[in-house]
Scaffold this motif. Structure first.
Motif, PDB file in Angstrom:
ATOM      1  N   GLN A  99      -3.135  -0.608  -4.434  1.00 38.51           N
ATOM      2  CA  GLN A  99      -3.443  -1.898  -4.664  1.00 38.51           C
ATOM      3  C   GLN A  99      -2.181  -2.610  -5.070  1.00 38.51           C
ATOM      4  O   GLN A  99      -2.235  -3.199  -6.227  1.00 38.51           O
ATOM      5  N   SER A 157       0.692  -1.117   0.116  1.00 39.23           N
ATOM      6  CA  SER A 157      -0.011  -0.024  -0.101  1.00 39.23           C
ATOM      7  C   SER A 157       0.804   1.343   0.098  1.00 39.23           C
ATOM      8  O   SER A 157       1.792   1.515  -0.740  1.00 39.23           O
ATOM      9  N   ASP A 189      -6.564  -6.302  -2.689  1.00 39.37           N
ATOM     10  CA  ASP A 189      -7.665  -6.072  -3.688  1.00 39.37           C
ATOM     11  C   ASP A 189      -8.861  -5.164  -3.018  1.00 39.37           C
ATOM     12  O   ASP A 189      -9.572  -4.448  -3.714  1.00 39.37           O
ATOM     13  N   LYS A 195      -7.500   2.339  -5.778  1.00 41.49           N
ATOM     14  CA  LYS A 195      -6.960   1.483  -6.719  1.00 41.49           C
ATOM     15  C   LYS A 195      -5.498   1.694  -6.808  1.00 41.49           C
ATOM     16  O   LYS A 195      -4.789   0.871  -7.167  1.00 41.49           O
TER      17      LYS A 195
END
Length: 188
Positions: free
Chosen positions: A129, A35, A121, A126
């Motif tokens: 990810q 992350s 996920d 996004k």
């Protein structure tokens, strides 16, 4: 940006490399460095800031079928001890047990996971990810959405079962204050 360019930039932050090496040595099951600490390091490289600028902590996911708090706490304490002298704050979470506490803490559903990458996920954005882990020969990178948003400094929502527009907006606002160059897409 491709995988190798991303990895080269992310590893410019020595903490990322130190953590990945230590996770490899510890052989935690299905362990990943994930992350923000990766993406924010790349943002820092791209915007010419100190590589650790704005990074609150370093997130580690692993997947252990022992879902007891005692087992997770033992891992948390081990990692705290290993990194404390280096000033690296690591937040480790057993992805096998997130569904046990997440709904109560966040008032959102969180179906059980089968592996750590399923936890990746479910991130709110996004662009974050992404996970890396050291292997015997090199690094493995998990990036289901690729690296375009990271390279373009775009924050994009990741709607799903545990998505919260309010949490997304709070996270994005913090990031925008630290990296004004980023583009935050709406949570709609």
């Amino acid at each position: 940006m491709n995988r190798d360019q991303f990895l080269t930039a992310a590893l410019q932050n020595p903490a990322n490399e130190i953590i990945a090496e230590e996770l490899f040595r510890l052989a935690l099951p299905d362990a990943w460095l994930v992350s923000g600490c990766l993406v924010q390091t790349v943002w820092n490289v791209l915007t010419k800031r100190a590589v650790d600028y704005g990074i609150n902590d370093y997130d580690v996911f692993y997947f252990d079928p022992d879902t007891s708090w005692e087992a997770e706490d033992a891992v948390i304490r081990t990692l705290e001890t290993r990194f404390a002298t280096r000033g690296i704050k690591v937040e480790a979470r057993n992805q096998a047990r997130v569904h046990l506490w997440y709904p109560e803490k966040h008032d959102l559903p969180y179906p059980p996971l089968r592996c750590s990458t399923q936890g990746i996920d479910r991130f709110l954005t996004k662009n974050t990810q992404i996970g890396i882990r050291r292997t015997r020969e090199a690094y493995e990178v998990y990036a289901p959405n690729g690296y375009d948003d990271v390279a373009a400094l775009i924050v994009r929502p990741n709607p799903g079962a545990n998505f919260s527009a309010a949490n997304y907006e709070a996270k994005a606002a913090r990031w925008k204050a630290l990296w004004p160059e980023i583009t935050v897409l709406p949570a709609e």
